[in-house]
Design an enzyme around this catalytic site. Structure first.
Site, PDB file in Angstrom:
ATOM      1  N   SER A   1       0.815  -1.223   0.000  1.00 21.98           N
ATOM      2  CA  SER A   1       0.000   0.000   0.000  1.00 21.98           C
ATOM      3  C   SER A   1       0.845   1.267   0.000  1.00 21.98           C
ATOM      4  O   SER A   1       0.304   2.361  -0.110  1.00 21.98           O
ATOM      5  CB  SER A   1      -0.948   0.004   1.205  1.00 21.98           C
ATOM      6  OG  SER A   1      -0.226   0.092   2.403  1.00 21.98           O
TER       7      SER A   1
ATOM      8  N   LYS B   1      -5.971   5.158   8.040  1.00 23.69           N
ATOM      9  CA  LYS B   1      -4.839   5.888   7.451  1.00 23.69           C
ATOM     10  C   LYS B   1      -5.137   7.384   7.349  1.00 23.69           C
ATOM     11  O   LYS B   1      -4.303   8.220   7.716  1.00 23.69           O
ATOM     12  CB  LYS B   1      -4.511   5.303   6.070  1.00 23.69           C
ATOM     13  CG  LYS B   1      -3.855   3.931   6.154  1.00 23.69           C
ATOM     14  CD  LYS B   1      -3.639   3.313   4.793  1.00 23.69           C
ATOM     15  CE  LYS B   1      -2.905   1.985   4.924  1.00 23.69           C
ATOM     16  NZ  LYS B   1      -2.717   1.306   3.649  1.00 23.69           N
TER      17      LYS B   1
END
Length: 802
Positions: A650, A693
């Site tokens: 990611s 996040k």
């Protein structure tokens, strides 16, 4: 590029979609919400009459597998199925193999009571009757009659002996002696020697003949002895029949529909006569064993051991939480008396399989597999369709203790195992019998689609939990907040989590806070308080990381711009609690062969997926800037201040942006953070943990001097549907203090992060000079030109070198 709208950041549950004021108005669900596939599998398995259609319920813990199964079984019981009582009784001919009796539900306890009533009466009446004058008189009469016959027979022989001058004397009991007489006294050795040979011969001849007659008489005596015993037995039987016969007949009449029980009563009738002394002797040992094994003080020989007693005729449902060998298959207890280990049929104890016989047994697969010998025992029982009570101690040791072998119980049970997918796959792979015995897999869903109808269904599920756990009812705002939290748990705006245990815990905690506040209903503020409380309890490690950002130990920039430095976003998990963090990814460039050195991989801190991501972005760079000529710039990549293993791809988009910044010399805006995975064509792929996040970078911005209104997070376009952001972040976006952007390609990400266009290639393969990719292309071209000039200079110096 425009930032995402408020509606894209959080999908609220609209109150008009919930047509009720509180869960009190809703009918609780009889089934588990959203598990139609699993429910159909269970329905099919339970309807199949053949063997092998047992169920393995697959799904992670907390999905409500056990609750659904129990609810389904309660509401869909097979009315044709009959439950039974099972009893063990003594087999009087073969004491080591106790007999099994099958009775309708409730009849086992009745049989035990009836036998106890009969025996308690006989224990009192038999000694009284056999000690009464009338019985003793008849018994004595018999004895005298046979005594006189014996005496008369012996007197005949004695009279004949006297005529021959021989005396018949009784020595020991049953021993007889013939002695020659000298007048009134027996001959001594000397006087007998003094007789003539003819006299001695005459005596010997007489004694030999008398011995023959005595033997004949003794045979008659033995026959009469047996005849006396038979007549005494017949008298006992007649007397006993007078006491117990009518009672046993009554019992036979009341159990006439059960041939096995009738046969047992007849066996008891016959055995009472054979073992009358049990009632007449005061047996210390029997009493001691009865006390030691917690049984009543009555003849153990005639006990009825009800191993399974069903109170109602309903199909049995048994949940076994501790499936040890003995708990499942039953066992035989022992009693120690005067140093001797003793056991009998009354000490047989049932296991869960016995209690669930004719119904359903539910167990946890891992617990079953953890227990030694249990899995093999279950397979053996299912294959043979009977439960054999084997002494595990006898199988495992060489000791020869006295044991019994009870008749096997016929088995008709549906087994339901609960377990995770890994265990299921291992059993499929390594146990060939598993697929034959567990032909049905009930696969439980983790999520369900979110729609107006499913939200109402979910509200009914909440109502059923409230009712089951006796909690306060929820108003519609509280239900809406729980539905929104469920979507957050599912990490999708159009999905709802089916993790029933988490929702039940949230309701319990909301109920606690509502009661603390003295409220009559659970409201949205109580749900919010419960969520905040749970987050606070679990966030100690997160706060330590935040402290290191606040005091500058962790180097993070949220303002300005720097070449080759990008704020990447990662997720950390600490025992079920997940939170996001900013990580600084840096890249540097230098003259080389175009390779990218991944420092994380080289020092073995990078996992396989992370290394794959770096290789993909290397190929993307080569396909864009080294199609016809080699790249003479190499680069190195690293996660700064990372002291643990990194895995996942990611951060590959952030790493690529850092490389592009380093190659071009164009600085990266530090007020933006980015997450996303990239493929070889430069398309941005979705990642996990997107909410955590974004919230992680938002918290970082607050810690590093507060929000400026220019800060924001960049996420993949395919992740927008996963956004269910915290209310604080949504409020900051509303107030234009923070932004969230979405990108679908590398070019879009570069344009946002570097603040200038990435550039589009023209038909000749060139990028615009005032674009990021154009700057890289020009830089590489200069290096290639320099390389060509160096080669030309070398060729002029030494023409042999080519």
């Amino acid at each position: 590029m425009k930032s995402l709208s408020l509606q894209q950041l959080y999908k609220a549950c609209v109150l008009k979609d919930l047509p009720f004021k509180s869960t009190r108005q809703l009918e609780p669900l009889a089934e588990i919400v959203g598990q139609n596939r699993a429910q159909e599998a269970v329905r099919f398995a339970l309807a199949m009459p053949h063997g092998g259609y047992n169920v393995y319920a697959v799904g992670r813990n907390g999905l409500g597998k056990r609750t659904m199964m129990l609810r389904y079984l309660e509401h869909h019981q097979d009315t044709e199925q009959q439950s039974h009582d099972w009893c063990y009784v003594a087999d009087f001919k073969e004491p080591r193999v106790p007999k099994l009796l099958q009775l309708p539900a409730g009849k086992g306890a009745q049989l035990k009571q009836d036998m106890e009533k009969l025996m308690s009466r006989l224990v009192k009446v038999i000694p009284q009757t056999f000690d009464s004058d009338s019985f003793l008189e008849r018994s004595e009469q018999l004895k005298e009659e046979y005594g006189k016959k014996q005496e008369d027979e012996l007197e005949k022989v004695a009279a004949q002996a006297r005529r021959k001058k021989v005396s018949l004397t009784i020595t020991t009991p049953g021993g007889y002696r013939l002695v020659a007489m000298n007048g009134d006294k027996p001959h001594t050795a000397d006087t007998f020697k003094a007789l003539t040979d003819a006299q001695r011969d005459k005596y010997e001849d007489s004694i030999n003949k008398l011995e023959k007659k005595l033997r004949q008489a003794l045979r008659k005596l033995a026959d009469w002895e047996q005849e006396y015993a038979d007549k005494q037995q017949a008298l006992n039987k007649e007397t006993l029949e007078g006491i117990s016969g009518h009672q046993i007949d009554e019992l036979i009449e009341s159990y006439k529909s059960l041939p096995d029980v009738v046969a047992y009563f007849e066996a008891v009738r016959a055995d009472l006569v054979e073992n009358l002394e049990i009632f007449l002797d005061d047996n210390e040992e029997q009493a001691a064993i009865a006390y030691a094994s917690l049984d009543k003080k009555m003849p153990r020989r005639y006990l009825v051991n009800v191993v399974v007693h069903q109170k109602t005729n309903e199909v049995p449902m048994v949940v076994e939480d501790n499936p040890t060998y003995h708990n499942l298959f039953g066992y035989v207890e022992n009693v120690t008396y005067k140093g001797t280990v003793f056991t009998d049929f009354s000490l047989i104890r049932a296991g869960s399989l016995h209690r669930a016989n004719g119904g359903y047994l539910l167990m946890d697969a891992i617990k079953v597999l953890e227990q030694p010998f249990v899995w093999d025992g279950i397979k053996r029982a299912l294959r043979s369709k009977c439960i054999q009570i084997n002494s595990l101690e006898r199988e495992l040791t060489l000791s020869g203790t006295i044991s019994i072998e009870p008749q096997a119980v016929p088995l008709d049970v549906k087994l339901v195992l609960f377990g995770d997918r890994e265990t299921w796959m291992l059993l499929q792979e390594y146990d060939p019998e598993f697929a034959e015995l567990f032909r049905v897999t009930a696969d439980f869903e983790n999520e369900m689609y979110r729609s107006e109808e499913s939200q109402v269904m979910y509200a009914k599920f909440i109502a059923s939990v409230v009712k089951e756990k006796s909690l306060l009812h929820c108003n519609n705002k509280a239900v809406a907040r729980i539905i929104e939290h469920s979507a957050r748990m599912a990490e999708h705006q159009d999905r709802l989590s089916l993790h029933a245990a988490n929702i039940a815990n949230l309701l319990r905690e909301s109920d606690f806070w509502a009661r603390q506040a003295g409220a009559r209903l659970i409201q949205d503020v109580h749900v919010e308080r419960a969520l905040e409380s749970a987050k606070y309890r679990s966030s100690r490690i997160r706060d330590q990381f935040y402290d290191s950002i606040r005091d500058g130990s962790t180097l993070v920039s949220t303002q300005g711009s720097v070449v080759g430095q990008v704020n990447a976003l990662s997720v950390l998990s600490t025992g079920g609690f997940e939170f996001g963090l900013s990580n600084r990814v840096t890249a540097t460039c230098y003259y080389g062969d175009g390779g990218i050195m991944d420092i994380e991989r080289d020092v073995k801190l990078g996992g396989n997926i992370h290394s794959k991501g770096v290789m993909i972005l290397s190929s993307w760079l080569a396909s864009h800037f080294a199609v016809t000529d080699p790249m003479h710039l190499s680069a190195s990549l690293t996660f700064e201040q990372n002291y643990g293993e990194v895995d996942g791809d990611s951060a590959s988009l952030a790493e690529l942006c850092a490389l592009i910044s380093s190659l071009s010399g164009v600085p990266v805006l530090q007020n933006l953070a980015i997450t996303g995975s990239v493929n070889q064509f430069g398309e941005v792929q979705p990642i996990g943990g997107v909410n955590e996040k974004v919230e992680g970078f938002f918290a970082t911005c607050q810690l590093k001097g507060g929000l400026t209104g220019t800060q924001g997070a960049i996420v993949p376009a395919n992740n927008v549907q996963n956004l269910m952001l915290d209310s604080e972040v949504v409020q900051a976006v509303r107030e234009k203090q923070f932004s969230v952007f979405s990108v679908s390609s590398v070019e879009e990400a570069v344009t946002l992060l570097l603040g200038m266009p990435a550039g589009k290639v023209d038909s000749k393969g060139n990028y615009p000079k005032q674009s990021v990719f154009g700057i890289i292309q020009q830089r590489l071209e200069k290096m290639r030109e320099h390389e060509r000039q160096e080669h030309a200079r070398d060729d002029q110096k030494d023409p042999s070198i080519h």
